[in-house]
Design an enzyme around this catalytic site. Sequence first.
Site, short mmCIF file in Angstrom:
data_model
loop_
_atom_site.label_atom_id
_atom_site.label_comp_id
_atom_site.label_asym_id
_atom_site.label_seq_id
_atom_site.Cartn_x
_atom_site.Cartn_y
_atom_site.Cartn_z
CB CYS A 145 15.47 42.80 -16.82
SG CYS A 145 16.41 43.91 -17.95
CB CYS B 158 18.53 43.77 -15.18
SG CYS B 158 18.50 42.67 -16.13
CB CYS C 297 17.78 42.49 -21.33
SG CYS C 297 18.22 41.05 -19.33
CB CYS D 161 20.94 44.19 -19.52
SG CYS D 161 19.25 44.86 -18.63
CE1 TYR E 260 -3.96 4.09 8.40
CE2 TYR E 260 -4.03 1.50 8.88
CZ TYR E 260 -4.13 3.05 9.64
OH TYR E 260 -2.96 3.31 11.04
CD GLU F 299 -2.51 -1.62 2.82
OE1 GLU F 299 -2.46 -0.50 3.70
OE2 GLU F 299 -2.74 -2.44 2.68
CE LYS G 15 5.10 4.96 6.99
NZ LYS G 15 5.44 6.22 7.25
CG ASP H 22 4.11 12.76 5.29
OD1 ASP H 22 4.83 13.54 4.61
OD2 ASP H 22 4.25 12.26 6.05
CE LYS I 167 9.30 6.86 5.87
NZ LYS I 167 9.70 7.09 6.71
#
Length: 686
Positions: free
Chosen positions: A439, A421, A444, A424, A239, A125, A127, A129, A327
Site C-alpha cells: 500500500c 489496500c 494508512c 484504507c 548414534y 539422545e 531423535k 528427523d 516423541k
Amino acid sequence: MQWWIWPENFPMTTDAIQEEVLALQQELTDHSYRYHVLDDPVIDDETYDKKLRRLIELETQYPQLQTPDSPTLRVGAPPLKDFKTAEHTLPMLSLDNAFSDDEIMAFHQRVIKSLETEDILYTVEPKLDGVAVELTYEGGLLTLATTRGDGRTGEVITENIRTIGQIPLKLNQEKMAAPNRIEVRGEIIIKTPDFEVLNRHRTENGENAFANPRNAAAGSLRQLDSKITASRPLCIFAYGIGAVEGMRFTSQSQILETLGSFGFPVNGYVQKGVDIQNVLKVYQHYQELRPDLDYEIDGTVIKVDEIRFQQALGEKTKSPRWAIAYKFPAMEKTTTITDILVQVGRTGTLTPVAVLEPVNIGGVMVSRATLHNEDEIRRKDIRIGDRVMVTRAGDVIPKVVKVVSELRQGNETIFEMPVSCPVCGSQVRRMDDEAAIKCINAACPAQIKERIRHFVSKKALDVDGLGKKLVEQLVDIGLVKTFADLFLLEQEKLAELERMGDKSAANLIDALTTARSVDLNRFVFALGIDHTGENAGRLLAGTYENLEGLMAASAEDLAGIHGLGEKTATAIASFFSNPENQRLVADLEAAGVRISNPLYAKQETKDHPFSGKTIVLTGTLSRLTRSEAKTILLGLGAKVTGSVSAKTDFLVAGEAAGSKMKKAGDLGVEVLDESGFLSLLGEDFG
C-alpha cells in the site's frame, strides 16, 4: 587388496609422484575433517580446491595410486543404472514410541521387572528427523553403505555416502586401532539453514522445492548420479553400531565415545548415565532447545546404557526392548483453509493469511497461517477450501507446507490479491524485483498502528505499558497519528480511556518521559526504515556522530560502511531525503526527544590499539554481545573474522572459548580475556 595390484598397462610412477599423492591424500583428509567435523578449518576453500584438483590430476594419470579412502572419491562417481541391495548383518529395528511421562515410566518398570534390578542408567539422545544408514568398515576402510530399507535389507548407496564430507573414508586410529570390521549406524540430515538455501536455489532454477529437510536428505541419498548427492549439503550424526569383529563394548556411552574418536560427528547434546527422573528432565530440556537448533528433531531416544542389560532384554520382532522413542507432540497436521485474508504491515506490505479450521499442533490451537506473498500462493497452488498440511516452524509460526491436492472436491476457489489496500482503499503496487505488494498510502491506519508498535517496542524506544490494544485504541480515537503525538499525550485524557485509570496513565507518561532520551542506534531502528535492523543501527551510530550527519549522508556514503549493504544504504538515504520524514524527525525533537550517541564516543579515539587489526571473537561475553563487540570493532577500523589464522592479531576469548584457544596458542596469536578486551577498548568499558 586388489587396489594395489599393478596392471601392465598402468604407467609407472616415480617415488616422488607416489609421495606427493600420499601426502595430498593425507593432507586433504585432515583438512576435510577439520572443516566438516571440527568446524575449524585452517586453509581457505581456494587452497583446498587447488590441492584437490592436483590430486585428481595425478590419480587420473596414475589410477593405481587411488586408494579406497582417497578424498577424490568424494567428488562423485559415474552414474549407476540402479541400486543393488544388501542384507544387514543385524536388523536395523525401529523403535516403539511413547508420548507421555507415564508411558516412559511404564517402559522403565518393564526394564526393572525383566532385569530384576532398579540400578538402571540410560543414555538420552535427540531423535533426529533424518534418514538412517549403516556404514561398514573393514580394516578401518569404508567398504559398504546401505539405507535402513525394511530393516532387514537396504539399498547400497556407497558411492553417494563417500561424497559426504563428515563421513570418514578411513577411520581415525590415533586413539585406538580400528576393529577388523564394524558397522556404524547414523542419521543423515540436512540442517535447516542449508535446506532453505537449497530450496531457494531450486525454485530459482524452476525446480520443485523439497517439502522438508528429511525428504531432501532421502532424495539426495537415492540419486543414481553421486555427483548430484555431492552437491547437496548432507550431514551425519553417528548414534550406534551393528555387528562388530575385534572390539568389545560395555555401554552405549562407550560406543558413542569410540565413534567420536574414529572421526564421526556425535551429537553434542547426548546425555549419558542418566537415571529415569533425569530422563524426563532431559526430554523437557530438548523441547525447550528445539527451536534454537539448526536441525530438526522430533523427540528423544532413550537407551539402556549397559550392553549386558541390552542383551538380557533382547528384542521383539520389530523393536528392541531396551530402547524407546519419546516423541514430541505432533508439529504437522492436516486442516482446511476456510478463507484467505490480507493483513497490512508497518511498511505497507500486504501479507495473505490463511484462515484455518482450528487444529491442535504441538499443544497449540492454530487457526491462522501465513502464506507469505502472492508468489508463494501461486507456487503451491493454494486455494480457499483446500485441505493442507500445516506446521509450526520453530514451534511458533504456523505455515502451510503443502496442499493435499488428492482431496480436492472441485469447489475450491482460486485466490486473487486485492488491487487496493484492504484497510484504507488506496492503490497498491508490486515493488520492483520483489515479491511484496505494498500500500503506497503512508497515512494508512494499519501502517500507522504497526509503525507505532514498532517504534515503542523493546529493541526500539522500549516504552513499557504501550501494548497492541492500547496503540490501536489511541490511533482509532485520533489521539495518536504520528510518533511525535505519543510525547504530547496528557495523563488526564489517558486515564479516561477504557481499562486505563489514573495509575496506568501515570505509569505510561513516566515511561514516555524516560523514552525521550534515546541512543542513536535505537532511534534509527525505531523509525522502521526498510531493510534497517538493529545491526544497521549500530553500524550507523558507529560511523556518524549525530543524527544530523546521518541525515545528510548520501546512499553512496552509506554504502561504503562495512557490513551495511547497498539495499539498506539506498533505503536509509531515501528515507531521510523525504521531506515528510524530515518533518517527522523535527516534530519528535520539538516534542522533547533527545538523541545521544555513546557508540560513536566509544569509537572516537584515534590510533586505537584495534585499528587495522584482525580479530576473532569466540566464547560468550558478559558485558556485551559478540554482535555488539563486532560492531564496535568494525567502527574502530578492525577486521573481524571467523577463524584463527597466522594473520590474526587478537583472539578475544569469552567463556567456553573452545578449540580456537588451542589454535591461537599454536600460532602464537595474542589472546585477550573479556577484561583485557574491554580495557583496550577504552575507559568507558574497562
